[in-house]
Write a protein that holds these residues in place. Sequence first.
Motif, PDB file in Angstrom:
ATOM      1  N   LEU A 136       0.815  -1.221   0.000  1.00 22.63           N
ATOM      2  CA  LEU A 136       0.000   0.000   0.000  1.00 22.63           C
ATOM      3  C   LEU A 136       0.848   1.270   0.000  1.00 22.63           C
ATOM      4  O   LEU A 136       0.305   2.381  -0.011  1.00 22.63           O
ATOM      5  N   ASN A 137       2.169   1.075   0.043  1.00 21.99           N
ATOM      6  CA  ASN A 137       3.110   2.204   0.058  1.00 21.99           C
ATOM      7  C   ASN A 137       2.848   3.124   1.255  1.00 21.99           C
ATOM      8  O   ASN A 137       2.783   4.349   1.127  1.00 21.99           O
ATOM      9  N   LEU A 138       2.723   2.492   2.437  1.00 19.96           N
ATOM     10  CA  LEU A 138       2.452   3.249   3.663  1.00 19.96           C
ATOM     11  C   LEU A 138       3.660   3.136   4.597  1.00 19.96           C
ATOM     12  O   LEU A 138       4.359   2.120   4.624  1.00 19.96           O
ATOM     13  N   SER A 139       3.861   4.192   5.376  1.00 18.08           N
ATOM     14  CA  SER A 139       4.947   4.156   6.362  1.00 18.08           C
ATOM     15  C   SER A 139       4.517   3.297   7.547  1.00 18.08           C
ATOM     16  O   SER A 139       3.325   3.069   7.776  1.00 18.08           O
ATOM     17  N   ASP A 140       5.518   2.845   8.326  1.00 19.50           N
ATOM     18  CA  ASP A 140       5.232   1.939   9.438  1.00 19.50           C
ATOM     19  C   ASP A 140       4.843   2.753  10.677  1.00 19.50           C
ATOM     20  O   ASP A 140       5.694   3.148  11.494  1.00 19.50           O
ATOM     21  N   THR A 141       3.541   3.073  10.790  1.00 20.33           N
ATOM     22  CA  THR A 141       3.012   3.785  11.952  1.00 20.33           C
ATOM     23  C   THR A 141       1.867   2.949  12.516  1.00 20.33           C
ATOM     24  O   THR A 141       1.279   2.125  11.814  1.00 20.33           O
ATOM     25  N   PRO A 142       1.533   3.159  13.788  1.00 21.58           N
ATOM     26  CA  PRO A 142       0.423   2.392  14.369  1.00 21.58           C
ATOM     27  C   PRO A 142      -0.874   2.538  13.582  1.00 21.58           C
ATOM     28  O   PRO A 142      -1.611   1.568  13.388  1.00 21.58           O
ATOM     29  N   GLU A 143      -1.138   3.758  13.109  1.00 18.23           N
ATOM     30  CA  GLU A 143      -2.372   3.984  12.349  1.00 18.23           C
ATOM     31  C   GLU A 143      -2.349   3.217  11.027  1.00 18.23           C
ATOM     32  O   GLU A 143      -3.345   2.605  10.626  1.00 18.23           O
ATOM     33  N   ASN A 144      -1.186   3.302  10.343  1.00 13.62           N
ATOM     34  CA  ASN A 144      -1.071   2.602   9.058  1.00 13.62           C
ATOM     35  C   ASN A 144      -1.093   1.075   9.233  1.00 13.62           C
ATOM     36  O   ASN A 144      -1.600   0.346   8.381  1.00 13.62           O
ATOM     37  N   ARG A 145      -0.512   0.629  10.346  1.00 11.56           N
ATOM     38  CA  ARG A 145      -0.548  -0.815  10.594  1.00 11.56           C
ATOM     39  C   ARG A 145      -1.993  -1.274  10.814  1.00 11.56           C
ATOM     40  O   ARG A 145      -2.392  -2.372  10.400  1.00 11.56           O
ATOM     41  N   LYS A 146      -2.796  -0.422  11.437  1.00  9.64           N
ATOM     42  CA  LYS A 146      -4.211  -0.730  11.628  1.00  9.64           C
ATOM     43  C   LYS A 146      -4.921  -0.806  10.274  1.00  9.64           C
ATOM     44  O   LYS A 146      -5.748  -1.686  10.025  1.00  9.64           O
ATOM     45  N   THR A 147      -4.580   0.143   9.381  1.00 11.01           N
ATOM     46  CA  THR A 147      -5.161   0.158   8.024  1.00 11.01           C
ATOM     47  C   THR A 147      -4.780  -1.105   7.264  1.00 11.01           C
ATOM     48  O   THR A 147      -5.605  -1.720   6.561  1.00 11.01           O
ATOM     49  N   ALA A 148      -3.508  -1.516   7.379  1.00 10.00           N
ATOM     50  CA  ALA A 148      -3.029  -2.716   6.684  1.00 10.00           C
ATOM     51  C   ALA A 148      -3.748  -3.961   7.192  1.00 10.00           C
ATOM     52  O   ALA A 148      -4.129  -4.848   6.414  1.00 10.00           O
ATOM     53  N   ARG A 149      -3.942  -4.029   8.529  1.00  8.68           N
ATOM     54  CA  ARG A 149      -4.641  -5.184   9.101  1.00  8.68           C
ATOM     55  C   ARG A 149      -6.086  -5.254   8.598  1.00  8.68           C
ATOM     56  O   ARG A 149      -6.598  -6.319   8.279  1.00  8.68           O
ATOM     57  N   GLN A 150      -6.743  -4.093   8.503  1.00  5.98           N
ATOM     58  CA  GLN A 150      -8.116  -4.045   8.016  1.00  5.98           C
ATOM     59  C   GLN A 150      -8.184  -4.491   6.556  1.00  5.98           C
ATOM     60  O   GLN A 150      -9.107  -5.197   6.149  1.00  5.98           O
ATOM     61  N   ALA A 151      -7.181  -4.077   5.788  1.00  7.03           N
ATOM     62  CA  ALA A 151      -7.145  -4.453   4.364  1.00  7.03           C
ATOM     63  C   ALA A 151      -6.975  -5.957   4.206  1.00  7.03           C
ATOM     64  O   ALA A 151      -7.578  -6.584   3.313  1.00  7.03           O
ATOM     65  N   LEU A 152      -6.155  -6.541   5.084  1.00 11.16           N
ATOM     66  CA  LEU A 152      -5.942  -7.992   5.020  1.00 11.16           C
ATOM     67  C   LEU A 152      -7.220  -8.753   5.370  1.00 11.16           C
ATOM     68  O   LEU A 152      -7.499  -9.823   4.827  1.00 11.16           O
ATOM     69  N   LYS A 153      -8.003  -8.207   6.273  1.00 10.52           N
ATOM     70  CA  LYS A 153      -9.241  -8.868   6.684  1.00 10.52           C
ATOM     71  C   LYS A 153     -10.317  -8.818   5.604  1.00 10.52           C
ATOM     72  O   LYS A 153     -11.184  -9.688   5.528  1.00 10.52           O
ATOM     73  N   THR A 154     -10.290  -7.787   4.797  1.00 11.85           N
ATOM     74  CA  THR A 154     -11.355  -7.586   3.800  1.00 11.85           C
ATOM     75  C   THR A 154     -10.979  -8.043   2.399  1.00 11.85           C
ATOM     76  O   THR A 154     -11.692  -7.778   1.442  1.00 11.85           O
ATOM     77  N   VAL A 155      -9.837  -8.761   2.274  1.00 11.62           N
ATOM     78  CA  VAL A 155      -9.444  -9.261   0.953  1.00 11.62           C
ATOM     79  C   VAL A 155     -10.449 -10.298   0.480  1.00 11.62           C
ATOM     80  O   VAL A 155     -10.781 -11.239   1.212  1.00 11.62           O
ATOM     81  N   THR A 156     -10.961 -10.120  -0.698  1.00 10.54           N
ATOM     82  CA  THR A 156     -11.912 -11.076  -1.277  1.00 10.54           C
ATOM     83  C   THR A 156     -11.157 -12.275  -1.838  1.00 10.54           C
ATOM     84  O   THR A 156     -10.246 -12.104  -2.642  1.00 10.54           O
ATOM     85  N   PRO A 157     -11.481 -13.462  -1.380  1.00 15.78           N
ATOM     86  CA  PRO A 157     -10.776 -14.640  -1.899  1.00 15.78           C
ATOM     87  C   PRO A 157     -10.996 -14.794  -3.395  1.00 15.78           C
ATOM     88  O   PRO A 157     -12.038 -14.412  -3.930  1.00 15.78           O
ATOM     89  N   ASN A 158     -10.034 -15.400  -4.044  1.00 17.20           N
ATOM     90  CA  ASN A 158     -10.103 -15.603  -5.493  1.00 17.20           C
ATOM     91  C   ASN A 158     -10.980 -16.818  -5.803  1.00 17.20           C
ATOM     92  O   ASN A 158     -10.509 -17.954  -5.852  1.00 17.20           O
TER      93      ASN A 158
END
Length: 317
Positions: free
Chosen positions: A15-37
Motif C-alpha cells: 500500500l506504500n504506507l509508512s510503518d506507523t500504528p495507524e497505518n498498521r491498523k489500516t493494513a490489518r483491516q485491508a488484510l481482513k477484507t481481501v476477497t478470496p479468489n
Amino acid sequence: MAITKDQVDAKLVELNLSDTPENRKTARQALKTVTPNVPDTSWEPIFKENYPQYNWMFTDLDRTKYADVFDLFSKAIDPKTGKQIIEDAEFDRRWKGSSFYRELETSKKGRELSSGVGNFTWGSGELAKFLTKAIQFGYEGENLKQQAYAELFKKVDNKYVNPDAIKQISESTPYLALKRIGTQYLEPIDDTTIQQALAGGKTAEDLLRVARAKARELYPHLKEALDAGVTLEDLASNYKQIAAKTLELDPSQIDMGGMYNVALKFGEGGKERMMSYSEWETELRTKDKYRYSFTKKANQDATNIGLSIARAFGKVG
C-alpha cells in the motif's frame, strides 16, 4: 486465522504506507477484507445441459490435476448467450488431446479394452466414462468385454445411442463369427441374438451347440453326419450350385434353409432322405414354385421344340 506481523509488513509495502500504528491498523483491516479468489462457475449449468455426457466428471474428477479439461469445458459455451462457441469437431479434437483422455487411452485398462473388443467409435466422453467405471468396478477379461458390448449396444427410446459403433461391431470378426454359425446350419441368427451373446458372455461354442441340436431335430436322417462335424451348409453345397445353374440365379439367391431345403429332406414319416442330384434337377425343372420356365434355357428349349414340331409338319424349311 490470525494475521501475522510479516503479513502486515508486506501489506504496508504493497500500500506504500509508512510503518506507523495507524497505518498498521489500516493494513490489518485491508488484510481482513481481501476477497478470496473464487473461480467463476457460472458456465457450469449451461455446459452440463449441452454436454450431459460429461456431467459425471464434475464430481469424479480432480479439477486441479485435470485443469485443462475444465478449461476446455469453460470455453465451450458462452454463459451469457448459451450459444456454443467451439464446434463439435473442434471440441472433440481438443477433448482427445486432454490430459485425462490421453491418460485413460494409454492406461492398462484402455489397452485391455482395445485388445479385447477393438477400437470402436464410443462417442464424445463415453469411452472415458466407461474406462473410469471399468477401473472403479474392476472389470477384467471376459467381464470387461461383456460390459463394453452392453454399453455399446445401449438403446434409448428403442434407438441405438451409438449407431456408428453398431455398424463397426457388425463388421468385426467376433460378430461375423457368430453370424457365420447361422449360415453353416441354414438358420440365420438375428442381430439381437448376436448382441445378447456378446454382451451376455455366450461364446461361439454355445451358439454352435444350439444350432447343431436344432439341425439334428429338423434333419434326424443327417444326425450321423452332423455329429461328425459336417454342417448343413456342407451337405447343401452341391445342391445349391445345381439350383443356381439350373435356375440361372446367383448362388446367394438360393436359400437352402427355405423352400430349397427339400433337397436335404425329401420324404416324410421317418423315411426322410437327401435327394439324388438327378431327382433334384427334375424337382427344379418341374415344380412351378422354382420358376424354371422363366429361364433362358427353358425358353430356348421351348423354342427349339416348337421349331422341331413345325419342321415335322413342313411349316419350316
